[in-house]
Design a protein around this motif. Structure first.
Motif, short mmCIF file in Angstrom:
data_model
loop_
_atom_site.label_atom_id
_atom_site.label_comp_id
_atom_site.label_asym_id
_atom_site.label_seq_id
_atom_site.Cartn_x
_atom_site.Cartn_y
_atom_site.Cartn_z
N THR A 1 0.83 -1.21 0.00
CA THR A 1 0.00 0.00 0.00
C THR A 1 0.87 1.26 0.00
O THR A 1 0.52 2.26 -0.61
N GLY A 2 2.01 1.21 0.67
CA GLY A 2 2.88 2.38 0.75
C GLY A 2 4.03 2.33 -0.24
O GLY A 2 5.07 2.96 -0.03
N GLN A 3 3.86 1.58 -1.34
CA GLN A 3 4.97 1.41 -2.29
C GLN A 3 5.36 2.73 -2.95
O GLN A 3 4.51 3.49 -3.40
N GLN A 4 6.67 2.99 -3.00
CA GLN A 4 7.15 4.24 -3.58
C GLN A 4 7.92 4.04 -4.87
O GLN A 4 8.17 5.00 -5.59
N GLY A 5 8.33 2.81 -5.13
CA GLY A 5 9.12 2.61 -6.34
C GLY A 5 8.94 1.23 -6.92
O GLY A 5 8.33 0.36 -6.31
N ALA A 6 9.45 1.05 -8.12
CA ALA A 6 9.44 -0.20 -8.89
C ALA A 6 8.09 -0.43 -9.56
O ALA A 6 7.07 0.08 -9.13
N GLY A 7 8.12 -1.23 -10.63
CA GLY A 7 6.93 -1.42 -11.45
C GLY A 7 6.05 -2.57 -11.02
O GLY A 7 4.99 -2.78 -11.60
N GLU A 8 6.48 -3.32 -9.98
CA GLU A 8 5.67 -4.45 -9.54
C GLU A 8 6.01 -4.74 -8.09
O GLU A 8 6.99 -4.23 -7.55
N GLY A 9 5.19 -5.61 -7.47
CA GLY A 9 5.47 -5.98 -6.09
C GLY A 9 6.68 -6.89 -5.99
O GLY A 9 7.62 -6.64 -5.24
N LEU A 10 6.65 -7.96 -6.78
CA LEU A 10 7.76 -8.91 -6.79
C LEU A 10 8.13 -9.20 -8.23
O LEU A 10 7.26 -9.49 -9.06
N LEU A 11 9.41 -9.13 -8.52
CA LEU A 11 9.92 -9.43 -9.86
C LEU A 11 10.81 -10.67 -9.77
O LEU A 11 11.75 -10.71 -8.97
N VAL A 12 10.50 -11.70 -10.56
CA VAL A 12 11.32 -12.90 -10.60
C VAL A 12 11.97 -13.00 -11.98
O VAL A 12 11.27 -12.92 -13.00
N THR A 13 13.29 -13.16 -12.02
CA THR A 13 13.99 -13.22 -13.30
C THR A 13 14.86 -14.47 -13.40
O THR A 13 15.73 -14.55 -14.25
N SER A 14 14.62 -15.46 -12.54
CA SER A 14 15.42 -16.69 -12.55
C SER A 14 14.51 -17.89 -12.83
O SER A 14 13.30 -17.80 -12.72
N ASP A 15 15.14 -19.02 -13.15
CA ASP A 15 14.38 -20.21 -13.54
C ASP A 15 14.07 -21.12 -12.34
O ASP A 15 14.71 -21.02 -11.30
N ASN A 16 13.10 -22.01 -12.55
CA ASN A 16 12.77 -23.06 -11.56
C ASN A 16 12.42 -22.50 -10.19
O ASN A 16 12.80 -23.05 -9.17
N VAL A 17 11.70 -21.41 -10.18
CA VAL A 17 11.28 -20.78 -8.93
C VAL A 17 9.88 -21.26 -8.57
O VAL A 17 9.04 -21.47 -9.44
N THR A 18 9.64 -21.47 -7.27
CA THR A 18 8.31 -21.82 -6.78
C THR A 18 7.83 -20.74 -5.82
O THR A 18 8.52 -20.42 -4.85
N LEU A 19 6.67 -20.20 -6.09
CA LEU A 19 6.05 -19.21 -5.20
C LEU A 19 4.83 -19.88 -4.60
O LEU A 19 3.99 -20.42 -5.33
N HIS A 20 4.70 -19.85 -3.28
CA HIS A 20 3.69 -20.69 -2.63
C HIS A 20 3.15 -20.05 -1.36
O HIS A 20 3.90 -19.72 -0.45
N GLY A 21 1.84 -19.85 -1.33
CA GLY A 21 1.19 -19.56 -0.06
C GLY A 21 1.46 -18.21 0.56
O GLY A 21 1.76 -18.11 1.74
#
Lengths: 398, 339
Positions: free
Chosen positions: A82-102
């Motif tokens: 809610t108080g974000q001041q910079g960057a174009g997204e909340g989380l940026l992933v640029t690597s392979d074989n990543v798991t985002l969970h829960g």
């Protein structure tokens, strides 16, 4: 993915004992601790979010292969932007074989989670939500994998995206399964992508439920081989709140499925109900373009058996009254523009009804439409390739 | 701690040696191990890039340089340096990026305030290691005696030269890569032959630190020399190349947008002319095209440059306020474009 990265991935999966778990609890300095952990992680590591809320002023990013970022649940571990001041997204992933969970992401200023050039990524039980309801000032995409091979998005929830809740762009080998998307402009959008399976999702109270687009002028085009199967596409009734200028700003309220351009789309065994403009709409790309590589036609689009409930009864189209009268109070479930490249446009199964604008070329003005009932010879059978995320992603889920 | 202590010991030895010989004090050499090793040094001083960090007085073999058209970062003063190990030199590759030997480093310090008021905020280093470039951010302390590694970045309240109070963002290590990345690898951005002065390259050549003066060198305009009488196009295109093209090019962080703002790109659609947005969201500002000739106020590109609001503002990183000069030049370029 290059060979070295692939070898590294194999090593990572072959030696899970070496992996470490880094736990991040909410509280003082949590945002910096989390970002540091994401930077210092080694392939195979797990970063675990405790229960609670972490407030962030800047976007997070992950650039290490094979990392799992895991929370205590989509409503329990919350990253609050809610108080974000910079960057174009909340989380940026640029690597392979990543798991985002829960875990959950709330109120990012731009997109929710973007993964770019991130092959074999899993989004599992993720929530991205703009908590103030549908607003043009909300970010564009909730879950946003792009330029990736191997994408699995499952058991996740996106609410309030001013473009698409789940948007997969310029990617291949994709499964989007068992998600809930509501109060977005587009629920799920597959754009300029190939080999995508979209199944068992619930798309409700969006402007449009499921979109399959192919657009010109992009590095990756020729989208196709997309299956929309066993989804519930219901009551997509939210007025379009996309910022003007974006392609989805032209989606009419009450659109169930919208196919624009593309080569090979199969729509079968879905349940449609309460989509007031059309349960299914199949059209060519409508704008002028200059791109010799681009094909604006919708080709090889098959509407198989589906359950069609009430719909087409308040179409957001010019000449609505006349149309409703002509079709006896509600438009039949499938709306086609009638534009065929080469005898390979829309195909339907026995019993599918629809209507066509009887246009003949992409970009033709709607004023030239000559609406009439759909008169296609039903297919007796059809072949369609098996599509979806690689088996190794399914295996990783277990 | 051990490297620091070793450095101190080396300095003491050097001091002793200098006193014994009664000669001018030789500055301690740059710490090649810190550059080429596997570790992330905790402090900037471990590298020994400066004889005097606060004054930004470079050590031996650390060469100050400037760019014709620089990247704008909230109006920060930037002090740029290239370190080359003993006996090593830069190799020119046409008008493009100079090729750096392994063991080289690029150092950029961001400062605000003038004269005695000048305050160093952060120093970013790019280290050329055998496995590739590594980017690290260092944050200066209030006393201006040391800068420490800030892997997770940080924020600091300050006032820009334009008088705006902003929350200035020091990028985290990954954000360094967001800009310094092509096809997944970290690379330098700034020191391209076309954007360096002939004078500087001549000096480097003479000192044996550059192999040749390549054709196409120094062809980008000197931004500080812009006036209302200057042609808008070269300045606008140089500005877009330097400020935007590290992401907006094939293989860059924003490749999926299809927008390619490199200096050498000549396809009008690729640089945004009559190009529709893809994933701009509210960044489109209600406009249909990135660049609409003759109509800067209906051009998405200018709309986003002219905003400081996250989610709309471009660039997404390293910007908390609007570059009025940059906006003015790009505005003029679009306004003068044939409809």
């Amino acid at each position: 993915m290059n060979r070295i990265a692939f070898a590294a991935a194999l090593l990572a999966s072959a030696a899970p004992l070496a992996a470490e778990t880094h736990r991040i609890e909410a509280g003082e300095g949590a945002a910096a601790r989390l970002q540091e952990a994401l930077i210092l992680a080694q392939p195979g590591d797990v970063i675990e979010l405790g229960e609670g809320r972490i407030a962030l002023t800047d976007g997070l990013s992950l650039d290490v292969d094979g990392v799992t970022l895991r929370g205590a649940g989509m409503d329990k571990s919350v990253l609050d932007f809610t108080g974000q001041q910079g960057a174009g997204e909340g989380l940026l992933v640029t690597s392979d074989n990543v798991t985002l969970h829960g875990f959950g992401i709330e109120n990012p200023k731009g997109d929710g989670i973007k993964s770019k050039g991130a092959d074999n990524i899993i989004y599992n039980s993720i929530r991205v939500e703009w908590t103030g309801g549908p607003k043009a000032t909300n970010g564009a995409y909730g879950i946003y994998p792009v330029e990736s091979t191997g994408v699995l998005v499952t058991r996740s929830k996106v609410i309030g995206a001013s473009d698409a809740g789940i948007y997969v762009g310029q990617s291949r080998d994709i499964t989007v399964r068992g998600n809930l998307v509501e109060f977005n402009v587009a629920g799920i959008e597959i754009e300029n992508s190939r080999n995508a399976l979209v199944e068992n999702n619930i798309a409700t109270h969006n402007t449009g439920g499921l979109l399959v687009f192919d657009l010109p002028g992009l590095p990756v085009m020729n989208g196709g081989n997309v299956i929309l199967r066993e989804n519930v596409v219901k009551d997509n009734d939210t007025p379009n709140f996309a910022p003007p200028g974006n392609i989805v700003a032209s989606v009419r309220r009450g659109t169930g499925v919208l196919v624009m351009a593309n080569d090979g789309v199969l729509i079968e065994n879905n349940a449609f109900e309460g989509n007031a403009t059309a349960h299914i709409m199949v059209i060519a790309y409508t704008q002028p373009y200059e791109d010799a590589r681009y094909n604006p036609y919708a080709r090889n689009v098959i509407v198989g058996p589906n359950a069609f409930g009430r719909g087409g009864d308040d179409p957001q189209l010019d000449g609505k009254e006349m149309l409703l009268e002509a079709f006896g109070g509600a438009l039949p479930p499938v709306l086609w523009d009638g534009i065929v490249e080469d005898g390979n446009g829309l195909m339907i199964a026995e019993g599918v009804t629809g209507w066509t604008l009887n246009l003949s070329k992409p970009g033709q003005s709607l004023a030239e439409a000559q609406p009439g009932p759909l008169m296609l010879t039903p297919l007796e059978s059809w072949q369609f390739p098996e599509v979806g995320a690689p088996a190794e992603l399914e295996a990783r889920l277990k | 701690m051990r490297p620091a202590r070793a450095l101190l010991a080396a300095a003491v030895l050097a001091l002793g040696g200098a006193m014994a010989h009664g000669t001018v004090l030789e500055p301690p050499p740059v710490n090649d191990t810190a550059i080429a090793g596997a570790a992330f040094p905790k402090t900037l001083s471990e590298f020994g890039f400066f004889q005097d960090g606060r004054a930004q007085d470079p050590a031996a073999r650390v060469h100050a340089y400037a760019l014709n058209t620089p990247l704008w970062s909230d109006g920060a003063e930037k002090l740029r340096f290239i370190y080359l190990p003993e006996g090593a030199r830069l190799t020119a590759d046409g008008e493009g990026l100079l090729q750096f030997p392994v063991g080289a480093a690029i150092i950029k310090t961001f400062a605000f305030g003038e004269g005695a008021e000048r305050r160093l905020i952060e120093t970013r280093v790019l280290l050329h290691r055998a496995e590739g470039w590594v980017a690290l951010p260092y944050r200066w302390n209030a006393e201006q005696t040391e800068a420490t590694l800030a892997l997770a970045g940080g924020r600091i309240d300050l006032t820009t030269p334009a008088g705006e109070a902003i929350s200035y963002a020091i990028p985290n290590k990954n954000q360094c890569k967001t800009c310094h990345s092509k096809d997944g690898a970290v690379i330098p951005i700034g020191p391209k032959a076309r954007n360096l002065s002939v004078k500087w390259m001549g000096e480097m050549l003479k000192a044996g630190r550059l192999d040749r003066l390549p054709p196409g060198a120094a062809t980008m305009p000197v931004w500080a020399g812009y006036t209302d009488q200057s042609p808008a196009e070269p300045f606008a295109r140089a500005y877009l190349d330097v400020n935007c093209a590290h992401c907006h090019q094939p293989g860059g962080g924003a490749s999926n947008s299809g927008l390619d703002l490199r200096w050498e790109q000549s396809d009008p659609h690729a640089i945004g002319i009559m190009k529709r947005p893809v994933a701009a969201g509210r960044g489109a500002g209600g406009h249909d095209f990135s660049v609409l000739p003759g109509q800067p106020d209906a051009s998405i590109l200018l709309y986003r440059m002219d905003s400081a609001e996250p989610g709309i503002a471009m660039p997404e990183l390293g910007k908390a306020s609007v570059d009025k000069d940059g906006v003015a030049v790009v505005r003029r370029w679009i306004a003068e474009m044939q409809r």
